[in-house]
Motif scaffolding. Sequence first.
Motif, PDB file in Angstrom:
ATOM      1  N   PRO A 207      -7.700  10.764  -8.084  1.00 39.70           N
ATOM      2  CA  PRO A 207      -9.164  10.806  -8.231  1.00 39.70           C
ATOM      3  C   PRO A 207      -9.947  10.783  -6.931  1.00 39.70           C
ATOM      4  N   ASP A 208      -9.322  10.308  -5.846  1.00 42.96           N
ATOM      5  CA  ASP A 208     -10.056  10.194  -4.584  1.00 42.96           C
ATOM      6  C   ASP A 208      -9.069  10.149  -3.414  1.00 42.96           C
ATOM      7  N   VAL A 209      -9.626  10.116  -2.206  1.00 46.04           N
ATOM      8  CA  VAL A 209      -8.799  10.142  -1.004  1.00 46.04           C
ATOM      9  C   VAL A 209      -7.921   8.897  -0.914  1.00 46.04           C
ATOM     10  N   ARG A 210      -8.435   7.745  -1.299  1.00 49.10           N
ATOM     11  CA  ARG A 210      -7.643   6.520  -1.234  1.00 49.10           C
ATOM     12  C   ARG A 210      -6.387   6.629  -2.092  1.00 49.10           C
ATOM     13  N   SER A 211      -6.519   7.244  -3.246  1.00 51.38           N
ATOM     14  CA  SER A 211      -5.356   7.416  -4.116  1.00 51.38           C
ATOM     15  C   SER A 211      -4.346   8.371  -3.494  1.00 51.38           C
ATOM     16  N   VAL A 212      -4.834   9.412  -2.820  1.00 44.16           N
ATOM     17  CA  VAL A 212      -3.939  10.338  -2.127  1.00 44.16           C
ATOM     18  C   VAL A 212      -3.187   9.597  -1.023  1.00 44.16           C
ATOM     19  N   ILE A 213      -3.900   8.762  -0.265  1.00 47.73           N
ATOM     20  CA  ILE A 213      -3.264   8.001   0.812  1.00 47.73           C
ATOM     21  C   ILE A 213      -2.206   7.057   0.251  1.00 47.73           C
ATOM     22  N   GLY A 214      -2.517   6.408  -0.870  1.00 48.27           N
ATOM     23  CA  GLY A 214      -1.544   5.522  -1.488  1.00 48.27           C
ATOM     24  C   GLY A 214      -0.276   6.262  -1.886  1.00 48.27           C
ATOM     25  N   ALA A 215      -0.432   7.447  -2.482  1.00 47.20           N
ATOM     26  CA  ALA A 215       0.733   8.247  -2.875  1.00 47.20           C
ATOM     27  C   ALA A 215       1.502   8.726  -1.650  1.00 47.20           C
ATOM     28  N   LEU A 216       0.773   9.078  -0.591  1.00 46.24           N
ATOM     29  CA  LEU A 216       1.423   9.530   0.641  1.00 46.24           C
ATOM     30  C   LEU A 216       2.252   8.402   1.258  1.00 46.24           C
ATOM     31  N   LEU A 217       1.692   7.207   1.323  1.00 49.93           N
ATOM     32  CA  LEU A 217       2.435   6.077   1.874  1.00 49.93           C
ATOM     33  C   LEU A 217       3.680   5.771   1.049  1.00 49.93           C
ATOM     34  N   THR A 218       3.546   5.834  -0.272  1.00 44.92           N
ATOM     35  CA  THR A 218       4.702   5.604  -1.140  1.00 44.92           C
ATOM     36  C   THR A 218       5.805   6.605  -0.841  1.00 44.92           C
ATOM     37  N   ARG A 219       5.445   7.878  -0.711  1.00 40.32           N
ATOM     38  CA  ARG A 219       6.444   8.910  -0.423  1.00 40.32           C
ATOM     39  C   ARG A 219       7.097   8.706   0.929  1.00 40.32           C
ATOM     40  N   GLU A 220       6.295   8.414   1.956  1.00 33.35           N
ATOM     41  CA  GLU A 220       6.831   8.305   3.306  1.00 33.35           C
ATOM     42  C   GLU A 220       7.683   7.057   3.479  1.00 33.35           C
ATOM     43  N   ILE A 221       7.272   5.957   2.887  1.00 35.89           N
ATOM     44  CA  ILE A 221       8.059   4.727   3.008  1.00 35.89           C
ATOM     45  C   ILE A 221       9.359   4.856   2.236  1.00 35.89           C
ATOM     46  N   ARG A 222       9.310   5.491   1.065  1.00 34.65           N
ATOM     47  CA  ARG A 222      10.545   5.717   0.313  1.00 34.65           C
ATOM     48  C   ARG A 222      11.503   6.600   1.108  1.00 34.65           C
ATOM     49  N   ALA A 223      10.987   7.669   1.713  1.00 36.32           N
ATOM     50  CA  ALA A 223      11.838   8.570   2.494  1.00 36.32           C
ATOM     51  C   ALA A 223      12.434   7.845   3.701  1.00 36.32           C
TER      52      ALA A 223
END
Length: 211
Positions: free
Chosen positions: A65-81
């Motif tokens: 819904p917003d940039v903050r949610s995109v950042i949260g998903a990005l951090l989840t992906r990068e930390i998992r990787a």
Amino acid sequence: MSSSNAEPRSAAQPPEAAPAPRSTDDAILDAAADLIVHLGVRRTQLAEIARRAGVSRPTVYRRWPDVRSVIGALLTREIRATREGVALEFGGGTPIDREAFVDGVVEVAVRLRDHPVLGALLRSSDSDLLLEYVVERLGTSQRGLLEALRAGIEQGQAHGSIRAGEPVELAAMVLLIAQSTVQSHRMVASLLPEAAWRRELATALNGYLAP
């Protein structure tokens, strides 16, 4: 009859598989990462994310819904990787010893400390974002780390090299020690060069976990 220098492919050799196409989600998150690194968190806007990803704004809105949610998903992906890249995944097999566990934690901490996206977030002047994603909220990315740490601690306890205690409680403290060390790295960089930083973090973790 024409001749060719190319060697015929053996019937036993399967054709080379084409690389998997990048998903729309990954395209959006890659665009967000590029903007955060090069323009900063404050200048990362959803419309520009969509433009760089080559998708429409409604395509982004349908996912986040917003940039903050995109950042949260990005951090989840990068930390998992990052976690998977260090193979900080435990469970089953021969119990891992404490030193091997701590080595894995330190390596993940180093990679997250030096990660361009997380670094941009830590340097951001937007204190609300920093508090939300790094300090106040136990998000999806941190829960993934916590679960990996818990599993590793259970194996270390089975090995006998990690002290008794509730694994999830020990894992939470290990996460706090490593996370605070990553967050404060720049403040003490002149006092703790790279080798010392790694050594002292490992010493702190080994001391906390030793029987």
